[in-house]
Design an enzyme around this catalytic site. Sequence first.
Site, PDB file in Angstrom:
ATOM      1  N   GLY A 121       1.225 -61.074 -89.933  1.00 17.13           N
ATOM      2  CA  GLY A 121       1.928 -60.623 -91.186  1.00 17.13           C
ATOM      3  C   GLY A 121       2.725 -59.453 -90.696  1.00 17.13           C
ATOM      4  O   GLY A 121       2.482 -58.593 -89.877  1.00 17.13           O
ATOM      5  N   GLY A 189     -13.519 -44.417 -68.084  1.00 11.85           N
ATOM      6  CA  GLY A 189     -13.581 -43.766 -69.242  1.00 11.85           C
ATOM      7  C   GLY A 189     -15.069 -43.590 -69.727  1.00 11.85           C
ATOM      8  O   GLY A 189     -15.722 -44.853 -69.681  1.00 11.85           O
ATOM      9  N   GLY A 191     -16.421 -42.629 -72.343  1.00  6.38           N
ATOM     10  CA  GLY A 191     -16.314 -42.270 -73.960  1.00  6.38           C
ATOM     11  C   GLY A 191     -17.547 -43.390 -74.514  1.00  6.38           C
ATOM     12  O   GLY A 191     -18.276 -43.940 -73.802  1.00  6.38           O
ATOM     13  N   VAL A 192     -17.292 -43.758 -75.766  1.00  8.38           N
ATOM     14  CA  VAL A 192     -18.536 -44.514 -76.546  1.00  8.38           C
ATOM     15  C   VAL A 192     -18.595 -45.971 -75.957  1.00  8.38           C
ATOM     16  O   VAL A 192     -19.626 -46.450 -75.417  1.00  8.38           O
ATOM     17  CB  VAL A 192     -17.970 -44.629 -77.925  1.00  8.38           C
ATOM     18  CG1 VAL A 192     -19.063 -45.486 -78.672  1.00  8.38           C
ATOM     19  CG2 VAL A 192     -17.856 -43.289 -78.767  1.00  8.38           C
ATOM     20  N   VAL A 279     -10.605 -46.762 -72.018  1.00  9.66           N
ATOM     21  CA  VAL A 279      -9.931 -45.321 -72.106  1.00  9.66           C
ATOM     22  C   VAL A 279      -9.364 -44.943 -73.430  1.00  9.66           C
ATOM     23  O   VAL A 279      -8.419 -44.234 -73.594  1.00  9.66           O
ATOM     24  CB  VAL A 279      -8.895 -44.998 -71.109  1.00  9.66           C
ATOM     25  CG1 VAL A 279      -9.309 -45.088 -69.754  1.00  9.66           C
ATOM     26  CG2 VAL A 279      -7.713 -46.099 -71.152  1.00  9.66           C
ATOM     27  N   ARG A 281      -8.423 -46.434 -77.741  1.00 12.42           N
ATOM     28  CA  ARG A 281      -7.805 -47.402 -78.469  1.00 12.42           C
ATOM     29  C   ARG A 281      -6.434 -46.923 -79.139  1.00 12.42           C
ATOM     30  O   ARG A 281      -6.413 -45.644 -79.552  1.00 12.42           O
ATOM     31  CB  ARG A 281      -8.605 -48.245 -79.229  1.00 12.42           C
ATOM     32  CG  ARG A 281      -9.853 -48.976 -78.667  1.00 12.42           C
ATOM     33  CD  ARG A 281     -10.825 -49.547 -79.684  1.00 12.42           C
ATOM     34  NE  ARG A 281     -10.265 -50.593 -80.183  1.00 12.42           N
ATOM     35  CZ  ARG A 281     -10.269 -51.715 -79.989  1.00 12.42           C
ATOM     36  NH1 ARG A 281     -10.638 -52.180 -78.693  1.00 12.42           N
ATOM     37  NH2 ARG A 281      -9.648 -52.748 -80.801  1.00 12.42           N
ATOM     38  N   ALA A 329     -15.865 -48.419 -87.826  1.00 15.58           N
ATOM     39  CA  ALA A 329     -16.144 -49.535 -88.865  1.00 15.58           C
ATOM     40  C   ALA A 329     -16.396 -49.332 -90.107  1.00 15.58           C
ATOM     41  O   ALA A 329     -15.745 -49.532 -91.005  1.00 15.58           O
ATOM     42  CB  ALA A 329     -16.964 -50.767 -88.365  1.00 15.58           C
ATOM     43  N   HIS A 453     -45.590 -40.298 -92.811  1.00 15.44           N
ATOM     44  CA  HIS A 453     -46.284 -39.915 -91.228  1.00 15.44           C
ATOM     45  C   HIS A 453     -46.961 -41.252 -90.741  1.00 15.44           C
ATOM     46  O   HIS A 453     -47.757 -41.945 -91.628  1.00 15.44           O
ATOM     47  CB  HIS A 453     -47.348 -38.957 -91.485  1.00 15.44           C
ATOM     48  CG  HIS A 453     -47.966 -38.587 -90.314  1.00 15.44           C
ATOM     49  ND1 HIS A 453     -47.275 -37.871 -89.251  1.00 15.44           N
ATOM     50  CD2 HIS A 453     -49.324 -38.929 -90.075  1.00 15.44           C
ATOM     51  CE1 HIS A 453     -48.481 -37.993 -88.296  1.00 15.44           C
ATOM     52  NE2 HIS A 453     -49.572 -38.444 -88.677  1.00 15.44           N
TER      53      HIS A 453
HETATM   54  P1  FAD Z   1      -9.906 -54.301 -86.778  1.00 12.54           P
HETATM   55  O1  FAD Z   1     -11.518 -54.486 -86.653  1.00 12.54           O
HETATM   56  O2  FAD Z   1      -9.117 -53.712 -85.520  1.00 12.54           O
HETATM   57  O3  FAD Z   1      -9.336 -55.435 -87.559  1.00 12.54           O
HETATM   58  C1  FAD Z   1      -7.854 -55.673 -87.682  1.00 12.54           C
HETATM   59  C2  FAD Z   1      -7.365 -56.974 -87.736  1.00 12.54           C
HETATM   60  O4  FAD Z   1      -6.014 -57.159 -87.932  1.00 12.54           O
HETATM   61  C3  FAD Z   1      -7.674 -57.785 -86.507  1.00 12.54           C
HETATM   62  O5  FAD Z   1      -8.267 -58.987 -86.864  1.00 12.54           O
HETATM   63  C4  FAD Z   1      -6.583 -58.133 -85.938  1.00 12.54           C
HETATM   64  O6  FAD Z   1      -6.303 -59.421 -85.262  1.00 12.54           O
HETATM   65  C5  FAD Z   1      -5.501 -58.280 -87.268  1.00 12.54           C
HETATM   66  N1  FAD Z   1      -4.152 -57.854 -87.290  1.00 12.54           N
HETATM   67  C6  FAD Z   1      -3.532 -56.898 -86.491  1.00 12.54           C
HETATM   68  N2  FAD Z   1      -2.320 -57.133 -86.540  1.00 12.54           N
HETATM   69  C7  FAD Z   1      -1.824 -58.066 -87.531  1.00 12.54           C
HETATM   70  C8  FAD Z   1      -0.777 -58.611 -88.260  1.00 12.54           C
HETATM   71  N3  FAD Z   1       0.585 -57.832 -87.848  1.00 12.54           N
HETATM   72  N4  FAD Z   1      -1.031 -59.579 -88.992  1.00 12.54           N
HETATM   73  C9  FAD Z   1      -2.225 -60.347 -88.953  1.00 12.54           C
HETATM   74  N5  FAD Z   1      -3.201 -59.743 -88.720  1.00 12.54           N
HETATM   75  C10 FAD Z   1      -3.265 -58.594 -87.983  1.00 12.54           C
HETATM   76  N6  FAD Z   1     -17.390 -48.987 -84.847  1.00 12.54           N
HETATM   77  C11 FAD Z   1     -18.500 -48.655 -85.398  1.00 12.54           C
HETATM   78  O7  FAD Z   1     -18.535 -48.139 -86.216  1.00 12.54           O
HETATM   79  N7  FAD Z   1     -19.559 -49.058 -84.664  1.00 12.54           N
HETATM   80  C12 FAD Z   1     -19.778 -49.353 -83.538  1.00 12.54           C
HETATM   81  O8  FAD Z   1     -20.762 -49.705 -82.998  1.00 12.54           O
HETATM   82  C13 FAD Z   1     -18.778 -49.999 -82.852  1.00 12.54           C
HETATM   83  N8  FAD Z   1     -18.660 -50.515 -81.251  1.00 12.54           N
HETATM   84  C14 FAD Z   1     -17.403 -50.947 -81.005  1.00 12.54           C
HETATM   85  C15 FAD Z   1     -17.527 -51.365 -79.590  1.00 12.54           C
HETATM   86  C16 FAD Z   1     -16.383 -51.968 -79.246  1.00 12.54           C
HETATM   87  C17 FAD Z   1     -16.539 -52.855 -77.848  1.00 12.54           C
HETATM   88  C18 FAD Z   1     -15.416 -51.884 -79.566  1.00 12.54           C
HETATM   89  C19 FAD Z   1     -13.928 -52.333 -79.029  1.00 12.54           C
HETATM   90  C20 FAD Z   1     -15.237 -51.077 -80.895  1.00 12.54           C
HETATM   91  C21 FAD Z   1     -16.131 -50.683 -81.621  1.00 12.54           C
HETATM   92  N9  FAD Z   1     -16.375 -49.963 -82.888  1.00 12.54           N
HETATM   93  C22 FAD Z   1     -17.384 -49.403 -83.445  1.00 12.54           C
HETATM   94  C23 FAD Z   1     -15.048 -49.579 -83.628  1.00 12.54           C
HETATM   95  C24 FAD Z   1     -14.803 -50.586 -84.679  1.00 12.54           C
HETATM   96  O9  FAD Z   1     -14.956 -52.112 -84.246  1.00 12.54           O
HETATM   97  C25 FAD Z   1     -13.346 -50.334 -85.014  1.00 12.54           C
HETATM   98  O10 FAD Z   1     -13.410 -49.160 -85.818  1.00 12.54           O
HETATM   99  C26 FAD Z   1     -13.080 -51.287 -86.408  1.00 12.54           C
HETATM  100  O11 FAD Z   1     -13.229 -52.458 -86.121  1.00 12.54           O
HETATM  101  C27 FAD Z   1     -11.995 -50.808 -87.043  1.00 12.54           C
HETATM  102  O12 FAD Z   1     -11.633 -51.787 -88.157  1.00 12.54           O
HETATM  103  P2  FAD Z   1     -10.181 -52.210 -88.778  1.00 12.54           P
HETATM  104  O13 FAD Z   1     -10.330 -53.041 -90.136  1.00 12.54           O
HETATM  105  O14 FAD Z   1      -9.306 -50.814 -89.015  1.00 12.54           O
HETATM  106  O15 FAD Z   1      -9.470 -52.787 -87.837  1.00 12.54           O
HETATM  107  P1  AMP Z   2     -13.214 -43.146 -76.693  1.00 14.00           P
HETATM  108  O1  AMP Z   2     -12.140 -42.634 -77.235  1.00 14.00           O
HETATM  109  O2  AMP Z   2     -14.614 -42.748 -76.882  1.00 14.00           O
HETATM  110  O3  AMP Z   2     -13.032 -44.717 -76.487  1.00 14.00           O
HETATM  111  O4  AMP Z   2     -12.880 -42.787 -74.958  1.00 14.00           O
HETATM  112  C1  AMP Z   2     -12.269 -43.067 -73.917  1.00 14.00           C
HETATM  113  C2  AMP Z   2     -12.581 -42.295 -72.765  1.00 14.00           C
HETATM  114  O5  AMP Z   2     -11.744 -42.523 -71.743  1.00 14.00           O
HETATM  115  C3  AMP Z   2     -12.428 -40.560 -72.906  1.00 14.00           C
HETATM  116  O6  AMP Z   2     -13.485 -40.040 -72.719  1.00 14.00           O
HETATM  117  C4  AMP Z   2     -11.174 -40.329 -72.319  1.00 14.00           C
HETATM  118  O7  AMP Z   2     -11.148 -38.771 -71.877  1.00 14.00           O
HETATM  119  C5  AMP Z   2     -11.207 -41.175 -71.042  1.00 14.00           C
HETATM  120  N1  AMP Z   2     -10.017 -41.384 -70.552  1.00 14.00           N
HETATM  121  C6  AMP Z   2      -8.728 -41.705 -70.960  1.00 14.00           C
HETATM  122  N2  AMP Z   2      -7.869 -41.830 -70.095  1.00 14.00           N
HETATM  123  C7  AMP Z   2      -8.479 -41.928 -68.976  1.00 14.00           C
HETATM  124  C8  AMP Z   2      -8.086 -42.165 -67.336  1.00 14.00           C
HETATM  125  N3  AMP Z   2      -6.722 -42.455 -67.284  1.00 14.00           N
HETATM  126  N4  AMP Z   2      -8.904 -42.063 -66.535  1.00 14.00           N
HETATM  127  C9  AMP Z   2     -10.314 -41.851 -66.918  1.00 14.00           C
HETATM  128  N5  AMP Z   2     -10.528 -41.782 -68.033  1.00 14.00           N
HETATM  129  C10 AMP Z   2      -9.744 -41.726 -69.264  1.00 14.00           C
END
Ligand code: FAD
Ligand code: AMP
Length: 474
Positions: A121, A189, A191-192, A279, A281, A329, A453
């Site tokens: 889109g 990285g 992080g989470v 590292v 998003r 999410a 409890h």
């Molecule tokens: P997204 O889920 O990124 O969805 C966006 C959608 O838009 C995608 O399908 C994409 O393809 C589509 N899109 C993008 N641009 C366009 C376009 N121009 N036209 C049409 N479609 C498009 N969050 C939690 O709360 N709990 C968790 O346990 C958790 N675990 C995670 C684990 C991993 C490995 C990762 C990567 C993320 C995790 N997250 C978690 C983060 C969570 O996935 C995101 O915060 C959440 O998905 C964001 O939702 P959103 O709707 O903003 O975007």
């Molecule tokens: P999150 O934002 O929870 O997904 O975490 C990403 C993590 O990656 C953070 O702890 C950052 O400090 C780390 N990070 C970012 N850039 C780099 C890099 N170039 N090398 C190593 N760690 C990084």
Amino acid sequence: MKNFDVAVIGAGPGGYIAAIRAAQLGLNTVCIDEFKSPEGKPSLGGACLNVGCIPSKALLESSENYERVLHKFSDHGIRADNVSLDVPAMLARKDKIVEQFTGGIGLLFKKNKVASMYGHGRLTGGGEFFQIEVSENDSSETITARNVVIATGSAPRQISGVNIDNVRVCDNVGALSFAEVPARLGVIGAGVIGLEMGSVWKRLGSSVTILEALPTFLGAADESVAKEAWRIFTKSIGLDIRLGSKIGAVKAGKKTVSVEFEHEGSLTKMEFDRLVVAVGRVPNTTNLGLESVGVKVDERGFIEVDDRNRTATPNIYAIGDVVRGPMLAHKSSEEGVTVAETIAGQYGQVNLEHIPWVIYTSPEIAWVGRTEQQLKEDGVKYRSGQFPFIVSGRARALGETAGFVKMLADAESDRILGVHILGPFASELISEAVVAMEFGATAEDIARIVHAHPSLSEAMHEAALGVGKRFLSL
Ligand code: FAD
Ligand code: AMP
């Protein structure tokens, strides 16, 4: 040309919820999404359902079960000999869960009469109605809508010079699908995502090294939680986490990948069988045609919105990972509800102060509100109560006694300012704190509420009692 009241771009947890809620409120709604499954089929649900929250939690559970059988069942007097691991079966279970959920979104769209369009889109102009071009390969169709919700989510941040092939060098997509357990796994990285993925493969047998650029561990968490988590992750679990690492050359070969990095003043080179780059998003805000409708992004690419997710262009909203606030999410989904209700003339707003954060490691980490270091920085006078799970009967029965619940409350009003949990089911326990804080509860309110409890929630009760220095079990 098809015309809608609302067009939602992106069908992740932000977009699909916004679309469903808008349709429930009587608005003629379309949701446009371009995500494809590894088999090349359109797959709704965004990063969360396809390659994020859901598949990662499926693997976390499987790997925890494996670890329980190997190391914890014997404590219960349960013997399991010749335990073996079937990684393809584990991945198939994860894929099935993903398929059920992504397919479920299509059914929810049908039930709620949301039109679903597959393709990329892009806004091409505005006026009374906005035009959106939806394209797939060589074909495209333009639709119009009176209101637009941008919910395009985020993509993995790249490190310059490191090529993600999702075979040897992976982002979250590859890290959720290793066909066998890598003997040596490198993660960039701490992080989470890095910690969750590192824990999964560590439990399944990998030796895991995590290279983190920052000198501090889990800087966003409360310092006492981060300190105890560091001790557990490095000492008990055996993750080799190297803080303050500066990544140099990353070279992928046919079977291994080498990573050069500077750590504690010396240059080191390590060989891994797989490398995960986690590292952070970045928001998906390029190639969206934002300039055609006057929507601005900040210097990091996030769309600028107000506290009700309105952009500066009337009738264009943005939610989820593309805007300020935690990339979670549940935050995306609630913003989806907010904008749908705002468009329908109702009132909606998400309180970013009370978004629960969760890290699904073992033990889990969860918090809401402010950390102790933030309160100190802000000069807020507070009282604190901390209760360890080792004293909880339920935690003992579970055999999960690491960690604690810590509650921070205003020294004068006793209002709860933050709750920090490291321990079993922290992701579930944190909800009580979120509800309490949204209702402006005091620590004494929680201290006076009856908790079942034996349950883990008694640790929350005791932490609240601890704020008033009147623990009953400590
Ligand atoms: P997204 O889920 O990124 O969805 C966006 C959608 O838009 C995608 O399908 C994409 O393809 C589509 N899109 C993008 N641009 C366009 C376009 N121009 N036209 C049409 N479609 C498009 N969050 C939690 O709360 N709990 C968790 O346990 C958790 N675990 C995670 C684990 C991993 C490995 C990762 C990567 C993320 C995790 N997250 C978690 C983060 C969570 O996935 C995101 O915060 C959440 O998905 C964001 O939702 P959103 O709707 O903003 O975007
Ligand atoms: P999150 O934002 O929870 O997904 O975490 C990403 C993590 O990656 C953070 O702890 C950052 O400090 C780390 N990070 C970012 N850039 C780099 C890099 N170039 N090398 C190593 N760690 C990084």
